[in-house]
Write an enzyme that holds these catalytic residues in place. Sequence first.
Site, PDB file in Angstrom:
ATOM      1  N   ASP A  33      -0.397  21.518 -25.528  1.00  0.00           N
ATOM      2  CA  ASP A  33      -1.360  22.530 -25.940  1.00  0.00           C
ATOM      3  C   ASP A  33      -0.629  23.811 -26.316  1.00  0.00           C
ATOM      4  O   ASP A  33       0.496  24.059 -25.857  1.00  0.00           O
ATOM      5  CB  ASP A  33      -2.341  22.805 -24.801  1.00  0.00           C
ATOM      6  CG  ASP A  33      -3.555  23.598 -25.252  1.00  0.00           C
ATOM      7  OD1 ASP A  33      -3.686  23.836 -26.471  1.00  0.00           O
ATOM      8  OD2 ASP A  33      -4.371  23.967 -24.388  1.00  0.00           O
ATOM      9  N   GLU A  36       2.304  25.989 -30.876  1.00  0.00           N
ATOM     10  CA  GLU A  36       2.665  26.625 -32.138  1.00  0.00           C
ATOM     11  C   GLU A  36       3.640  27.756 -31.826  1.00  0.00           C
ATOM     12  O   GLU A  36       3.620  28.313 -30.722  1.00  0.00           O
ATOM     13  CB  GLU A  36       1.419  27.200 -32.840  1.00  0.00           C
ATOM     14  CG  GLU A  36       0.376  26.164 -33.224  1.00  0.00           C
ATOM     15  CD  GLU A  36      -0.624  25.884 -32.112  1.00  0.00           C
ATOM     16  OE1 GLU A  36      -0.649  26.648 -31.121  1.00  0.00           O
ATOM     17  OE2 GLU A  36      -1.366  24.896 -32.223  1.00  0.00           O
ATOM     18  N   ARG A 120      -1.933  19.502 -29.959  1.00  0.00           N
ATOM     19  CA  ARG A 120      -2.801  20.342 -30.768  1.00  0.00           C
ATOM     20  C   ARG A 120      -2.168  20.616 -32.129  1.00  0.00           C
ATOM     21  O   ARG A 120      -2.814  20.521 -33.155  1.00  0.00           O
ATOM     22  CB  ARG A 120      -3.100  21.667 -30.063  1.00  0.00           C
ATOM     23  CG  ARG A 120      -4.186  22.460 -30.792  1.00  0.00           C
ATOM     24  CD  ARG A 120      -4.675  23.655 -30.015  1.00  0.00           C
ATOM     25  NE  ARG A 120      -3.821  24.823 -30.218  1.00  0.00           N
ATOM     26  CZ  ARG A 120      -4.164  26.052 -29.833  1.00  0.00           C
ATOM     27  NH1 ARG A 120      -5.294  26.253 -29.185  1.00  0.00           N
ATOM     28  NH2 ARG A 120      -3.347  27.066 -30.035  1.00  0.00           N
ATOM     29  N   ASP A 136      -9.753  24.608 -30.102  1.00  0.00           N
ATOM     30  CA  ASP A 136     -10.867  25.320 -29.481  1.00  0.00           C
ATOM     31  C   ASP A 136     -12.085  25.355 -30.414  1.00  0.00           C
ATOM     32  O   ASP A 136     -12.027  25.915 -31.505  1.00  0.00           O
ATOM     33  CB  ASP A 136     -10.460  26.754 -29.132  1.00  0.00           C
ATOM     34  CG  ASP A 136      -9.359  26.803 -28.083  1.00  0.00           C
ATOM     35  OD1 ASP A 136      -9.037  25.735 -27.533  1.00  0.00           O
ATOM     36  OD2 ASP A 136      -8.840  27.894 -27.820  1.00  0.00           O
TER      37      ASP A 136
END
Length: 465
Positions: A33, A36, A120, A136
């Site tokens: 998660d 990035e 993600r 999200d």
Amino acid sequence: LNPAVYTKAVVSTQSTGVVQFHDELPFDGIWLDMNEPANFDYHGTHGSIYGCPNNTINFPPFKPNTAGDSMFFKTLCMDAKQEWGLHRDVHNLYGLTETIATFDSLRTLFPTGRPFIISRSTFLGSGKYAGHWLGDNESNWKHLRQSIAGILDFNMLGIPMTGADIGGFHGDITEELAIRWHQLGAWYPFCRNHNGIDSIDQDPAVFSEEAFEMIKHAIEMRYDLLPTLYTMFYDAHITGKPIIRATFQNFPLDDIASDKNFDEDYTQFMVGENILVAPVVEEGVSSTNVYLPTSVTWYKYQSDTYSFHKSGISVVNVPLGELPYFLKGGSILFKQNSGQTSLQRREKPYEIVLFANRNGNAGGTMYIDDGTTDVDEDLFKFGVVHVKMAPRNVRFHGLNHNGYQFGNARIERIIVIGIDELVTELEIEGKRVKDGFRFDAESKTLKIDHDELPSFGSTFEIVFV
């Protein structure tokens, strides 16, 4: 787990950490998660604490439509040097390289096992190593509907194991939205209810008993179909075909399905080649528009009953506790109908449902393996069962590769829908029988639950007399 880029040194360091953590807390997979290259300095320090040099790399003549007022907004300076080159050139590869490093680390931990990763951040090629969720979202009807488009997109991009947070991550859910989202989410390839710490609880048990039973019914439907869904993942792995598809992908010559405004009137999508789902995506609605391409025969599954359904445009009644789905004539469902976990289901008897096409034929294949061994292992063991139906008979042919054992799994029931002519007897492996089956002429349905049905994975024939 935070490698700057994929290198042998990063994999070695990360593998050591993964093994050590597993010694403290055993786990089966890893969820990546927030992976990035992000900088959440809310005081406005972006790029670096020293700022970014004034050059055409950090300040190009043309800025794409990225967030913020600079290319390095909430990330690193574009001219930051990394193992593979400038950050400008590798920024979008960050999640992919972390996923590969994590994959290799799990290979170290489970040398013959199958790594399981959900990430993600992804890039083209991520689907070889991991699944994905859409990030999200919010607990509202708009995001419920938008999740369909997101999962369609990622399936076309080669990441079939994709889902959205069922119920939404931000905000507070309502009971009706929870029911409808679980009905849709049961068809997500990656099916997970997940929400934020500041939101109210949204697991099924917090709702009323009636709502709980509705949600449970949706999840059990998914579990019933696990053999069919698992075969779709095998097909995606071998061929690259998406699991979740737009209707036009399976019917490219259909003018209505291919119309550019199709999704304004229809929320439907297809699961594999043969299942069509049309979820309810609006509050207070108890019906949905469905378009079933007219080139094939269709059947509907609703209220635990299979029935013929006309092709073309229709409005289908969808009470709150139900979500019907549609099956293309000529297809086959492989089901296992009890058990609280996928492991328990593997030990249960099979139910096989065949849907005759306009010529009375059907065909399908089911894939099975142990669910854990790395498919790249030498002499990997797996089984395949081919089923082919003609108007008056059905043939089963099991193949075990590299000595795969089907075990004691048996066939509990065979259902054939769409038989035009009366069936008064059966011939099972050459033996005539007059009991252990029921034929309903009105619904054109034959149900076979004879005690002497051969074991699953064997080769045999049943003749309709």
